[in-house]
Design an enzyme around this catalytic site. Structure first.
Site, PDB file in Angstrom:
ATOM      1  N   ALA A 238       0.788  -1.236   0.000  1.00  0.00           N
ATOM      2  CA  ALA A 238       0.000   0.000   0.000  1.00  0.00           C
ATOM      3  C   ALA A 238       0.815   1.279   0.000  1.00  0.00           C
ATOM      4  O   ALA A 238       0.347   2.314  -0.490  1.00  0.00           O
ATOM      5  CB  ALA A 238      -0.930   0.008   1.216  1.00  0.00           C
ATOM      6  N   ALA A 239       2.006   1.272   0.614  1.00  0.00           N
ATOM      7  CA  ALA A 239       2.768   2.512   0.742  1.00  0.00           C
ATOM      8  C   ALA A 239       3.191   3.023  -0.641  1.00  0.00           C
ATOM      9  O   ALA A 239       3.455   2.216  -1.540  1.00  0.00           O
ATOM     10  CB  ALA A 239       3.994   2.270   1.617  1.00  0.00           C
ATOM     11  N   LYS A 243      -3.588   5.087  -3.028  1.00  0.00           N
ATOM     12  CA  LYS A 243      -4.799   4.291  -3.241  1.00  0.00           C
ATOM     13  C   LYS A 243      -5.525   4.044  -1.917  1.00  0.00           C
ATOM     14  O   LYS A 243      -6.759   3.985  -1.881  1.00  0.00           O
ATOM     15  CB  LYS A 243      -4.428   2.975  -3.934  1.00  0.00           C
ATOM     16  CG  LYS A 243      -3.850   3.190  -5.328  1.00  0.00           C
ATOM     17  CD  LYS A 243      -3.395   1.883  -5.956  1.00  0.00           C
ATOM     18  CE  LYS A 243      -2.776   2.123  -7.332  1.00  0.00           C
ATOM     19  NZ  LYS A 243      -1.548   2.958  -7.263  1.00  0.00           N
ATOM     20  N   CYS A 353       2.689  -0.494 -12.329  1.00  0.00           N
ATOM     21  CA  CYS A 353       3.044   0.694 -13.123  1.00  0.00           C
ATOM     22  C   CYS A 353       4.174   0.327 -14.085  1.00  0.00           C
ATOM     23  O   CYS A 353       5.182   1.019 -14.188  1.00  0.00           O
ATOM     24  CB  CYS A 353       3.441   1.862 -12.222  1.00  0.00           C
ATOM     25  SG  CYS A 353       4.773   1.509 -11.057  1.00  0.00           S
TER      26      CYS A 353
END
Length: 421
Positions: A238-239, A243, A353
């Site tokens: 998550a970091a 999001k 990404c």
């Protein structure tokens, strides 16, 4: 700005010689000098292929490997002369000074003569170069040509030559904040600043926690989950938390998980500034499991980040083909874990990404071929605000740096939406 150039030299050396990405370039300098040092490094890396070709044209014999300090001084000087509009006398004189500071007195005459020649001839020479091809490492050019074709590959490479704009996600009142921030609202709902420069933290609304920085493409995967208010959702890897913030702002009960305690501190800080809440867990997502299955899981997996070269031009020269091969194994483990964490009928959104097909559709095809208990829930143009060019024939999301080119482009992202059987 000699200190700024010294800092730029140190950063370039760390990246190209030691495969390190220094995030604190110019940290000890005044704001103006720090900004110049970072711009100089970024410009040198964006144009590195062109710069090296130009230097090579002006040398009777190539520089020996032990002259790498001189090579980097010449690179920084050439970037200033040809791509930053630095006055010729300033670019040449400061490069000569830097060579002396670095103890390269035997090469001072070479630095002076070569840069003076490029001051006279460089613009014409640069105009005749194939910038897209020269500034893209061979393995990436070959990969993108195979995946997207010659035309799109060239468009991607050209997009990487431009600095990315500042994109912003807001908690609410997009129109009001667009006006306050001198930004336009993109079709996806992201705010894009029309001007660049200056400290982000000095912009209106930052201290009030009204918004956070997030590329337009990076904001799309959360949208693929549909309405999330009241749902239990895990954000894996998550970091730094863009999001997580999206999910929390939309009313989800979020569990933000990452194995890096340091990166999670940044996530906590961002959530605190934004006035948003989430359960934060430090753990390896491949091993951790919840007490009860989640309604949905978002997995932004570790990847080669080849879709983010506009923002991180150093990555183009840091990454290697074997990096991709190593990462795909991690991505598969995390995907398997994400599926284990979600309840039947729930969604898993996998995203990276990366522009590399091995880290995107190939991972999903391998997962389905192995009999994983999921099926694709195809993404439609409606899921991405009508931008049909972002949807693949298989029903996945694929954004490219050249998409929305008339508005400044976007990061390269891949996402697939899966339903747990």
């Amino acid at each position: 700005m000699s200190d700024a150039r010294s800092e730029a030299f140190a950063a370039l050396d760390a990246i190209l010689r030691h495969r390190q990405s220094p995030e604190d370039t110019g940290a000890g300098l005044e704001e103006r000098d720090r900004a110049f040092a970072r711009l100089l490094v970024a410009t040198t890396l964006r144009r590195l292929g062109q710069i090296d070709a130009l230097i090579g044209q002006c040398l009777a014999t190539p520089l020996p490997p032990k002259a790498h300090k001189v090579q980097d001084v010449l690179r920084l000087g050439t970037a200033q002369l040809l791509f930053l509009d630095t006055p010729a006398h300033a670019a040449v004189d400061t490069a000569v000074d830097l060579a002396r500071i670095l103890g390269q007195t035997a090469h001072v005459k070479l630095v002076n003569a070569l840069l003076r020649r490029l001051a006279r001839e460089g613009q014409q020479r640069a105009a005749e170069q194939d910038a897209a091809r020269l500034n893209t490492p061979d393995w990436l050019w070959d990969s993108w040509t195979a995946a997207y074709g010659d035309v799109l590959c060239r468009q991607i490479a050209l997009a990487h030559l431009c600095e990315a704009p500042l994109d912003i996600s807001v908690k609410d009142d997009a129109a009001g904040w667009a006006d306050a921030l001198s930004a336009e609202i993109l079709p996806t709902g992201t705010l894009r600043r029309r001007t660049t420069g200056g400290a982000v933290s000095a912009l209106p609304g930052f201290d009030q926690g009204a918004w956070w920085v997030q590329d337009a493409a990076a904001a799309l995967p959360v949208r693929l989950l549909g309405p999330v208010a009241g749902r239990r959702i895990a954000d894996l890897c998550a970091a730094p938390g863009g999001k997580t913030a999206q999910l929390a702002a939309a009313g989800a009960a979020v569990t933000a998980l990452d194995r890096s305690a340091n990166r999670l501190e940044r996530l906590r800080h961002n959530l605190s500034r934004l006035g948003l809440a989430a359960e934060v867990v430090t753990a390896d997502a491949a091993l951790w499991r919840p007490q009860e299955p989640f309604d949905a899981v978002l997995l932004d997996a570790p990847c080669s980040a080849t879709g983010t070269f506009r923002r991180h031009p150093d990555a183009a020269w840091l990454k290697r083909p074997d990096d991709v091969a190593k990462l795909t194994a991690t991505q598969t483990r995390l995907l398997t874990a994400a599926i284990d964490m979600v309840a039947p009928g729930g969604l898993v959104v996998y995203c990276t990404c990366s522009l590399q097909p091995e880290e995107g559709p190939a991972r999903i095809e391998a997962l389905l071929a192995a009999g994983a208990p999921v099926r694709r829930r195809p993404i439609t143009a409606d899921d991405v605000e009508g931008l049909a060019e972002l949807v693949t024939a298989d029903g996945d999301l694929r954004s490219l740096p050249c998409h929305l080119s008339e508005k400044g482009g976007m990061d390269g992202f891949y996402a697939a939406r899966l339903e747990r059987l």
